[in-house]
Design a protein around this motif. Sequence first.
Motif, PDB file in Angstrom:
ATOM      1  N   PRO A  47       0.572  -1.248   0.017  1.00 48.63           N
ATOM      2  CA  PRO A  47      -0.102   0.087  -0.015  1.00 48.63           C
ATOM      3  C   PRO A  47       0.852   1.459  -0.012  1.00 48.63           C
ATOM      4  N   GLU A  48       0.356   2.301  -0.785  1.00 50.42           N
ATOM      5  CA  GLU A  48       1.276   3.621  -0.853  1.00 50.42           C
ATOM      6  C   GLU A  48       1.260   4.291   0.527  1.00 50.42           C
ATOM      7  N   ARG A  49       2.277   4.925   0.718  1.00 45.69           N
ATOM      8  CA  ARG A  49       2.656   5.547   1.970  1.00 45.69           C
ATOM      9  C   ARG A  49       1.560   7.017   1.884  1.00 45.69           C
ATOM     10  N   LEU A  50       0.841   7.295   2.844  1.00 44.35           N
ATOM     11  CA  LEU A  50       0.026   8.463   2.982  1.00 44.35           C
ATOM     12  C   LEU A  50       0.949   9.558   3.033  1.00 44.35           C
ATOM     13  N   ILE A  51       0.398  10.555   1.891  1.00 47.64           N
ATOM     14  CA  ILE A  51       0.944  11.750   1.851  1.00 47.64           C
ATOM     15  C   ILE A  51       0.036  12.865   2.355  1.00 47.64           C
ATOM     16  N   SER A  52       0.589  13.750   3.448  1.00 44.29           N
ATOM     17  CA  SER A  52      -0.100  14.671   3.995  1.00 44.29           C
ATOM     18  C   SER A  52      -0.963  15.515   2.905  1.00 44.29           C
ATOM     19  N   ASP A  53      -2.031  16.443   3.344  1.00 47.60           N
ATOM     20  CA  ASP A  53      -2.707  17.308   2.545  1.00 47.60           C
ATOM     21  C   ASP A  53      -2.322  18.599   2.864  1.00 47.60           C
ATOM     22  N   ASN A  54      -1.113  18.739   4.065  1.00 49.63           N
ATOM     23  CA  ASN A  54      -0.700  20.178   4.419  1.00 49.63           C
ATOM     24  C   ASN A  54       0.274  20.443   3.321  1.00 49.63           C
ATOM     25  N   PRO A  55       0.635  21.855   3.132  1.00 49.34           N
ATOM     26  CA  PRO A  55       1.815  22.043   2.339  1.00 49.34           C
ATOM     27  C   PRO A  55       3.184  21.573   2.809  1.00 49.34           C
ATOM     28  N   ASP A  91      16.138  23.796   5.095  1.00 48.58           N
ATOM     29  CA  ASP A  91      17.378  23.781   4.316  1.00 48.58           C
ATOM     30  C   ASP A  91      17.653  22.265   4.703  1.00 48.58           C
ATOM     31  N   GLU A  92      17.592  21.794   6.026  1.00 46.98           N
ATOM     32  CA  GLU A  92      18.079  20.426   6.427  1.00 46.98           C
ATOM     33  C   GLU A  92      17.132  19.363   5.986  1.00 46.98           C
ATOM     34  N   GLY A  93      15.746  19.993   5.829  1.00 46.12           N
ATOM     35  CA  GLY A  93      14.550  19.134   5.719  1.00 46.12           C
ATOM     36  C   GLY A  93      14.843  18.798   4.192  1.00 46.12           C
ATOM     37  N   LEU A  94      15.212  19.678   3.250  1.00 46.55           N
ATOM     38  CA  LEU A  94      15.218  19.505   2.050  1.00 46.55           C
ATOM     39  C   LEU A  94      16.458  18.289   1.696  1.00 46.55           C
ATOM     40  N   ARG A  95      17.587  18.634   2.134  1.00 46.20           N
ATOM     41  CA  ARG A  95      18.617  17.730   2.080  1.00 46.20           C
ATOM     42  C   ARG A  95      18.465  16.308   2.777  1.00 46.20           C
ATOM     43  N   GLN A  96      17.717  16.104   3.676  1.00 46.19           N
ATOM     44  CA  GLN A  96      17.168  14.918   4.276  1.00 46.19           C
ATOM     45  C   GLN A  96      16.226  14.317   3.070  1.00 46.19           C
ATOM     46  N   ILE A  97      15.511  14.801   2.392  1.00 45.96           N
ATOM     47  CA  ILE A  97      14.599  14.360   1.357  1.00 45.96           C
ATOM     48  C   ILE A  97      15.382  14.122   0.177  1.00 45.96           C
ATOM     49  N   GLU A  98      16.364  14.935  -0.159  1.00 47.61           N
ATOM     50  CA  GLU A  98      17.309  14.604  -1.225  1.00 47.61           C
ATOM     51  C   GLU A  98      18.026  13.282  -0.993  1.00 47.61           C
ATOM     52  N   ASP A  99      18.784  13.149   0.180  1.00 48.21           N
ATOM     53  CA  ASP A  99      19.491  11.912   0.829  1.00 48.21           C
ATOM     54  C   ASP A  99      18.623  10.902   0.540  1.00 48.21           C
ATOM     55  N   TYR A 134       7.105   7.622  -2.804  1.00 47.17           N
ATOM     56  CA  TYR A 134       6.650   8.842  -1.644  1.00 47.17           C
ATOM     57  C   TYR A 134       7.733   9.767  -1.633  1.00 47.17           C
ATOM     58  N   TRP A 135       9.062   9.583  -1.474  1.00 47.74           N
ATOM     59  CA  TRP A 135      10.158  10.691  -0.985  1.00 47.74           C
ATOM     60  C   TRP A 135      10.345  11.509  -2.739  1.00 47.74           C
ATOM     61  N   THR A 136       9.929  10.651  -3.723  1.00 51.99           N
ATOM     62  CA  THR A 136      10.105  11.557  -4.990  1.00 51.99           C
ATOM     63  C   THR A 136       8.961  12.537  -5.045  1.00 51.99           C
ATOM     64  N   GLN A 137       7.703  12.228  -4.617  1.00 51.60           N
ATOM     65  CA  GLN A 137       6.683  13.126  -4.508  1.00 51.60           C
ATOM     66  C   GLN A 137       7.032  14.223  -3.481  1.00 51.60           C
ATOM     67  N   ARG A 138       7.561  13.806  -2.265  1.00 54.52           N
ATOM     68  CA  ARG A 138       7.893  14.878  -1.424  1.00 54.52           C
ATOM     69  C   ARG A 138       8.774  15.925  -1.840  1.00 54.52           C
ATOM     70  N   ARG A 139       9.607  15.500  -2.729  1.00 54.93           N
ATOM     71  CA  ARG A 139      10.702  16.283  -3.341  1.00 54.93           C
ATOM     72  C   ARG A 139      10.199  17.128  -4.301  1.00 54.93           C
ATOM     73  N   ALA A 140       9.257  16.753  -5.030  1.00 52.61           N
ATOM     74  CA  ALA A 140       8.388  17.402  -6.037  1.00 52.61           C
ATOM     75  C   ALA A 140       7.712  18.626  -5.464  1.00 52.61           C
ATOM     76  N   THR A 141       7.092  18.227  -4.102  1.00 53.81           N
ATOM     77  CA  THR A 141       6.106  19.253  -3.688  1.00 53.81           C
ATOM     78  C   THR A 141       6.783  20.163  -2.615  1.00 53.81           C
ATOM     79  N   ALA A 142       8.030  19.902  -2.455  1.00 55.70           N
ATOM     80  CA  ALA A 142       8.635  20.605  -1.185  1.00 55.70           C
ATOM     81  C   ALA A 142       8.807  22.086  -1.259  1.00 55.70           C
TER      82      ALA A 142
END
Length: 155
Positions: free
Chosen positions: A19-27, A32-40, A70-78
Amino acid sequence: MSRAFVKEPDGLAAFEELPERLISDNPNLVTDEGLRQIEDEVARLSRAYADAQASGDRAALNVAARDLRYWTQRRATAELVPAPSDRDEVRFGARVALVRADGRRQSFRIVGEDEADPARGTLSYVSPLARALLGKGVGDTARVGGGDVEIVAIE
């Protein structure tokens, strides 16, 4: 033939697709650190996916594929939010020191949902505590979980 003698796949191999990981409806606000974590995480999962493909490990492939989506989507919407330049009020990215009604002093940095880890001093901006603190200044109080907290510093 009795089902008792049929070998059922176990563990993750039992799932063709997880099953897909749920993606939050929040923005998807990130520091900066969070973006690096997503990219890593995208880079790590890309390697894990390639390794699972090469080894033919279907269970690992399914996990890596799901998590990579999941993480590709989170990177695209960051939405990168720069660190706050002033310390007049609690904003996304700020570190807030507070004192609880029982005298405990705590400090949290307000961050994005994926980088939040209260045990490490980071708090999601959509958490009840962060929502109660956002926009307030030093000396202000907020009601959280049946008790009051006072903001003693904003860094």
